[in-house]
Design an enzyme around this catalytic site. Structure first.
Site, PDB file in Angstrom:
ATOM      1  CG  HIS A  46      36.625  50.064  40.143  1.00 55.44           C
ATOM      2  ND1 HIS A  46      35.721  49.242  40.766  1.00 55.44           N
ATOM      3  CD2 HIS A  46      36.951  51.005  41.056  1.00 55.44           C
ATOM      4  CE1 HIS A  46      35.511  49.655  41.999  1.00 55.44           C
ATOM      5  NE2 HIS A  46      36.259  50.731  42.212  1.00 55.44           N
ATOM      6  CD  GLU A  68      33.427  47.876  39.259  1.00 52.07           C
ATOM      7  OE1 GLU A  68      34.535  48.391  39.406  1.00 52.07           O
ATOM      8  OE2 GLU A  68      32.429  48.194  39.916  1.00 52.07           O
ATOM      9  CG  ASN A 428      32.330  44.648   0.714  1.00 51.16           C
ATOM     10  OD1 ASN A 428      31.245  44.099   0.674  1.00 51.16           O
ATOM     11  ND2 ASN A 428      32.513  45.893   0.307  1.00 51.16           N
TER      12      ASN A 428
END
Length: 693
Positions: A46, A68, A428
């Site tokens: 928000h 939202e 890796n």
């Protein structure tokens, strides 16, 4: 209003909120039923939406608003989190990060997120099971479709509306009634707000936004609205939404607004603090939809939040300013040491007292300046759990990332540079180190692999280790591949130790697809890792047990400009040894020194440690400790290993300023830099880690 002055602040705070969103989403994925985490995510999203809309980045604000809507259903127990919802929200966060990166690079922060928005809207439309949709009942008390409650305006809100009218905007009073058979009335209310925010600014609503979010209202709500559209047009737009029963939109002029404001003042005897709207005057000129939603959220939350916590007491400072401050203090420190030396020669009481006081004050100042530049490595580590999660999912592996020592502090300049090398090493570890689930089960290992990311201080350095319990590295495969690529000859390969074979992985030639097959991919990007860490004054060491796992240990200097050091003399030359690496000092007799396999050793606390002659290493012409009956030693530590350095005399402890040797001098083994002493002489700074393998 010129928003450019706030751009850097917006970028910094947006990155903070995005990091918080990623961390909270990871926590929610581990505990999907914890609604308190959803509340944290909703508040961050928000706030980010409001900031983006205020700055004019509408694409960013619009996407956050769609997130939202989904989160609101979750926090009101109308939607259970599922894997595809997590994936959609994570994709949304990735898109938001890309937009912020574009803004950072000078772009407009625009992106095509239509696919993500469609997925989010599908979730909101109820295409997933909801927990309480069928339980909604029409209450007998809801006799009318439109609320008759007065929307109270405070003085500030009234002035915003009045100013909007003066500047040619339209101010509407809107009543909306939702059908009583609507299953998700809060969602419908949100759709109304979303529609209105595209064309203007909602200044005040009744009930409050918080109550509407929690469905603490009947089937109607009222609001004051600033726009450029006519009342009839707004009314028609809202009626086009499904499950909207009735809409009344009335345009207000100065007189009617004044009358309503007077009625509000007369009837609102004791307005609740939580219902005081905090709006932004700038909205009258340029309506920012998401900012209005942010203000409406504060409508119900601002007062309790302030009561429960103190305001932020931090500021953001450009790193270049800290560099200038450090350089100025370095010069001040050199002058302070010079003054202390002069005061001891003059033997004047008042001068000595003044210099001592200056020393105490500058010491406190030094501590503050040094701490200003130190940053926890957590600022780098906190983005890795999300990366590991996504990588493991894409590779169909199960991986746990365990982080320890995140509070370890490093200089900011190192923090800024170390992120990319660690990303290479972690990728890796997961991609080529951790086996597939089937291979791990076949090898008798748990199906979930473990990657440990550790950080810790050791002397004047910080060590960062990445250790996994995967396949390990097979030296013979590395050597075979190196010979095949022509990097070394077969004779050289036969003479190489395992450690030397591991170092071949950092050669650029190993970054090929063929090596991924032959050597489990070790080496892809490792040349970049080696180059970056070496440029920072550090090094990388590989420890591996075939079939058990691999540990990449990265050693980094703190790179502090000012350190405490022990000054020692070797003939006519002076050297400085960092105090953080020193275990203790002492004096030994020649009879205590033993030769074992050609190396000088010294008995030290029930063990034997190597004795290193600095005079021989640095070719000191006018000193040789072998001719002395007794030799001063400095015992230094690297991890758990100790070594004794032979010196001629101890000069004493001092605060020194580290100066680089410069790019014209080659790397000198055992020397990390130089410092200027109080008498103007130059002393070389010894790197104790160079003497311990």
């Amino acid at each position: 209003m010129d928003m450019n002055q706030y751009l850097s602040m917006f970028i910094d705070e947006s990155n903070d909120h995005l990091q918080s969103l990623n961390e909270s989403m990871m926590g929610l994925e581990a505990n999907p039923e914890d609604l308190s985490i959803v509340q944290v995510i909703f508040r961050s999203a928000h706030t980010l939406k409001g900031m983006a809309a205020t700055m004019g980045f509408e694409d960013l604000a619009s996407l956050t608003h769609q997130m939202e809507n989904v989160l609101d259903l979750v926090r009101n127990s109308k939607l259970r989190m599922q894997d595809f919802i997590f994936d959609t929200l994570f994709k949304s966060l990735d898109a938001l990060e890309s937009m912020v990166e574009d803004i950072t690079g000078g772009g407009a922060g625009k992106a095509d997120v239509s696919a993500i928005v469609a997925s989010l809207q599908a979730i909101v439309r109820g295409e997933v099971p909801t927990a309480g949709g069928a339980a909604a009942e029409v209450t007998a008390a809801a006799a009318g479709s439109v609320t008759n409650a007065q929307v109270y305006l405070d003085e500030f809100q009234y002035s915003v509306l009045e100013q909007s009218l003066q500047e040619g905007h339209k101010v509407l009073y809107v009543d909306v009634a939702i059908r009583k058979d609507c299953q998700l009335k809060a969602v419908r209310a949100y759709m109304v707000f979303d529609l209105l925010e595209r064309s203007g600014e909602v200044v005040k609503s009744f009930p409050s936004v918080q109550d509407i979010e929690q469905e603490k209202f009947d089937y109607g709500f009222s609001l004051y609205y600033i726009t450029q559209k006519d009342a009839s047009e707004i009314q028609a737009m809202i009626l086009n939404l499904s499950e909207i029963e009735q809409v009344t939109a009335v345009a207000l002029d100065q007189e009617s607004l004044r009358q309503m404001g007077q009625e509000s003042a007369a009837t609102a005897e004791a307005p609740a603090p939580a219902q005081v709207q905090e709006s932004v005057p700038a909205a009258a000129n340029n309506a920012s939809p998401a900012a209005s939603a942010h203000n409406k959220e504060e409508n119900g939350k601002a007062a309790p939040a302030r009561a429960g916590g103190a305001p932020s007491r931090t500021i953001r400072v450009d790193i270049e300013r800290l560099d200038v401050l450090m350089n100025l203090f370095s010069e001040l420190l050199i002058d302070r040491v010079r003054l202390e030396q002069l005061a001891s020669e003059v033997q004047n009481g008042d001068l000595t007292e003044t210099v001592e006081h200056m020393g105490r004050v500058s010491g406190d100042l030094q501590n503050i300046v040094m701490k200003l530049r130190m940053v926890p490595v957590d600022t780098v580590f906190n983005r890795f759990p999300r990366m590991i999660r996504d990588l493991a999912k894409s590779l169909d592996k199960k991986v746990d990332l365990i982080i320890t020592g995140a509070e370890t502090e490093l200089d900011r300049t190192v923090i800024d540079e170390i992120g990319d090398p660690l990303v290479h090493l972690l990728r890796n570890a997961v991609d080529h180190g951790i086996e597939s689930i089937q291979d791990r089960i076949a090898a008798g290992k748990p199906e979930t692999g473990t990657v440990n990311l550790r950080a810790f201080h050791s002397g004047n350095h910080v060590f960062i280790e990445i250790e996994e319990d995967g396949t390990g590295i097979y030296p013979q495969k590395v050597l075979k591949s190196a010979v095949k690529k022509g990097a070394i000859t077969q004779e050289q390969a036969n003479a190489m130790s395992d450690d030397e074979a591991y170092q071949l992985l950092f050669a650029p030639g190993f970054s090929t697809a063929e090596v991924i097959s032959d050597v489990s991919g070790r080496g892809v990007g490792l040349d970049v890792v080696k180059a970056k860490i070496t440029a920072l004054g550090g090094n990388v060491t590989i420890y591996s047990t075939p079939g058990k796992g691999t540990n990449f240990s990265v050693q980094l200097p703190l790179t502090l400009s000012i350190i405490a050091a022990m000054l020692v003399r070797l003939g006519s030359e002076k050297y400085a040894i960092p105090l953080s690496s020193i275990v203790e000092t002492g004096i030994v007799k020649q009879t205590q020194i033993r030769t074992i396999h050609g190396n000088k050793m010294l008995e030290f606390r029930n063990s034997h440690i190597p004795l290193v002659s600095l005079s021989k290493i640095f070719s000191i012409p006018d000193y040789d400790e072998s001719t002395e009956e007794e030799t001063e030693i400095v015992v230094v530590r690297k991890g758990e290993r100790l070594v004794a350095l032979a010196v001629q005399d101890f000069i004493g402890q001092n605060e020194i300023v580290i100066k680089n040797l410069g790019k014209y001098l080659p790397d000198v083994q055992g020397i990390s830099g130089a410092t200027i002493l109080g008498d103007g002489q130059v002393a070389l700074i010894i790197d104790p880690n160079a003497f311990i393998k």
